[in-house]
Design an enzyme around this catalytic site. Sequence first.
Site, mmCIF file in Angstrom:
data_model
loop_
_atom_site.group_PDB
_atom_site.id
_atom_site.type_symbol
_atom_site.label_atom_id
_atom_site.label_comp_id
_atom_site.label_asym_id
_atom_site.label_seq_id
_atom_site.Cartn_x
_atom_site.Cartn_y
_atom_site.Cartn_z
ATOM 1 N N GLY A 176 0.948 -1.253 0.067
ATOM 2 C CA GLY A 176 -0.227 -0.105 -0.060
ATOM 3 C C GLY A 176 0.773 1.171 -0.063
ATOM 4 O O GLY A 176 2.052 1.186 -0.445
ATOM 5 N N ASN A 177 0.341 2.304 0.483
ATOM 6 C CA ASN A 177 1.021 3.724 0.316
ATOM 7 C C ASN A 177 0.397 4.557 1.590
ATOM 8 O O ASN A 177 -0.642 4.071 2.163
ATOM 9 C CB ASN A 177 1.149 4.517 -0.852
ATOM 10 C CG ASN A 177 -0.022 4.445 -1.601
ATOM 11 O OD1 ASN A 177 -0.859 5.427 -0.978
ATOM 12 N ND2 ASN A 177 -0.699 3.975 -2.755
ATOM 13 N N TYR A 178 1.162 5.790 1.713
ATOM 14 C CA TYR A 178 0.794 6.460 2.725
ATOM 15 C C TYR A 178 -0.676 7.686 2.545
ATOM 16 O O TYR A 178 -0.798 8.545 3.161
ATOM 17 C CB TYR A 178 1.878 7.411 3.056
ATOM 18 C CG TYR A 178 3.069 6.551 3.785
ATOM 19 C CD1 TYR A 178 2.864 5.738 4.908
ATOM 20 C CD2 TYR A 178 4.296 6.630 2.955
ATOM 21 C CE1 TYR A 178 4.053 5.281 5.421
ATOM 22 C CE2 TYR A 178 5.312 6.052 3.265
ATOM 23 C CZ TYR A 178 5.101 5.268 4.524
ATOM 24 O OH TYR A 178 6.298 4.534 5.208
#
Length: 398
Positions: free
Chosen positions: A208-210
């Site tokens: 995923g990412n932020y």
Amino acid sequence: MLEGKHIILGITGGIAAYKSAMLARLLIKAGAEVQVVMTPSAKEFITPVTLSALTGKPVVSEFFTANTGEWHSHVDLGLWADAMVIAPATACTIGKMASGVADNMLVTTYLSAKAPVFVAPAMDLDMMAHPSTVRNLATLRSYGNHIIEAASGELASHLTGKGRMQEPEVIVAELERFFASTSQLAGKKVLVTAGPTYEKIDPVRFIGNYSSGKMGYAIADEAARRGAEVTIVSGPVSIKPTVPGVRVVNVESARQMLAACEEAFSQTDIAIMCAAVADYAPANPADRKIKREKEDVPVINLVKNPDIAATLGARKQPGQSLVGFALETDNEHANALDKLRRKNLDMIALNSLRDAGAGFGTDTNVITLIDATGAETRLPLMPKTEAAACILDAINNL
Ligand code: PMT
């Protein structure tokens, strides 16, 4: 813009209340119907007689008329209004609004109002700068209220600093701008992607990412405020739209996001691709948790995810607008322009992780808007809510 609009003018107890008479007059002159609601202490500063004479309506201040027992319905008032303007708004009333202390007619009306609320603070400079006032104003902003920032100048205390209520002309102009913008996207269908995508490794792990979704949700809220019918296709986030009526389609992976966007796109006038879509996904996600004890360090083979923006770009019809984002760390302008052209976008909003306060998770962003000719407009650091408004203004001007 104010012709026929129903405006509640809330007046609280501060010296600047004398300017509210002029504000009422300007609103009436602009064609609005004005209903004044005063706090008890506001009557120490300006009389209800002046305001009822100017507006042609009895001023509301108490829950009941003392001699008849007639109840004044804050609920009906809240439903009647197209906008509520509280000018001046004292530190006390701002605090009550922020925490729901409904002990007078003005605050109960505020809590019942379905319409947009504008707050014009007025107080001494130290009160204005006090952390409690700063926090309460931030809370009101988070409720979607519009704060008409106080001006700097000489104050009633004869000190000089920030705390003067904005002039009535400025407040009226702010309302006019608001009503002009709310009709800007009337009848338009807007699709916004927001948040990250999660690409499953196994049932408990993902790539995923932020992304928090703040930028995309701010755009969706602002588009809805401007009258659009808005759909957010959202990756996993912990926020919700603040404007009623925004439809949210929750997805997890890039493929699910693509499917939801493909379904909506043919009915869409403006699509804004703000999601941070994972470019790769595990080729063979495990259907059971990968156990650390039993297995060697796993090798995760990746496959390319579909490019959602490029897919929509290839299907774009005349009359549809497609806007993308570019999150870069270097060679920003060239990379963003390359994305705009490859994905057949009409505009791209570039944000760089090199700018403090920009990108993932923050409440602010630093955006550079680049159009199909390569012309760019760099916006300063601003709240994502304001950046959203600038992006929609720019789309309107395309
Ligand atoms: O959510 P926040 O915490 O508020 O953060 C906001 C943000 C940083 C996520 C946002 O401002 C932003 O920059 N979003 C785009 C991030 C990104 O993925 O940029 P990109 O340069 O990798 O992608 C370019 C464009 O193609 C984007 O419009 C993206 O949505 C789209 N894309 C990318 C990959 C892919 N497989 N499909 C896509 O549609």
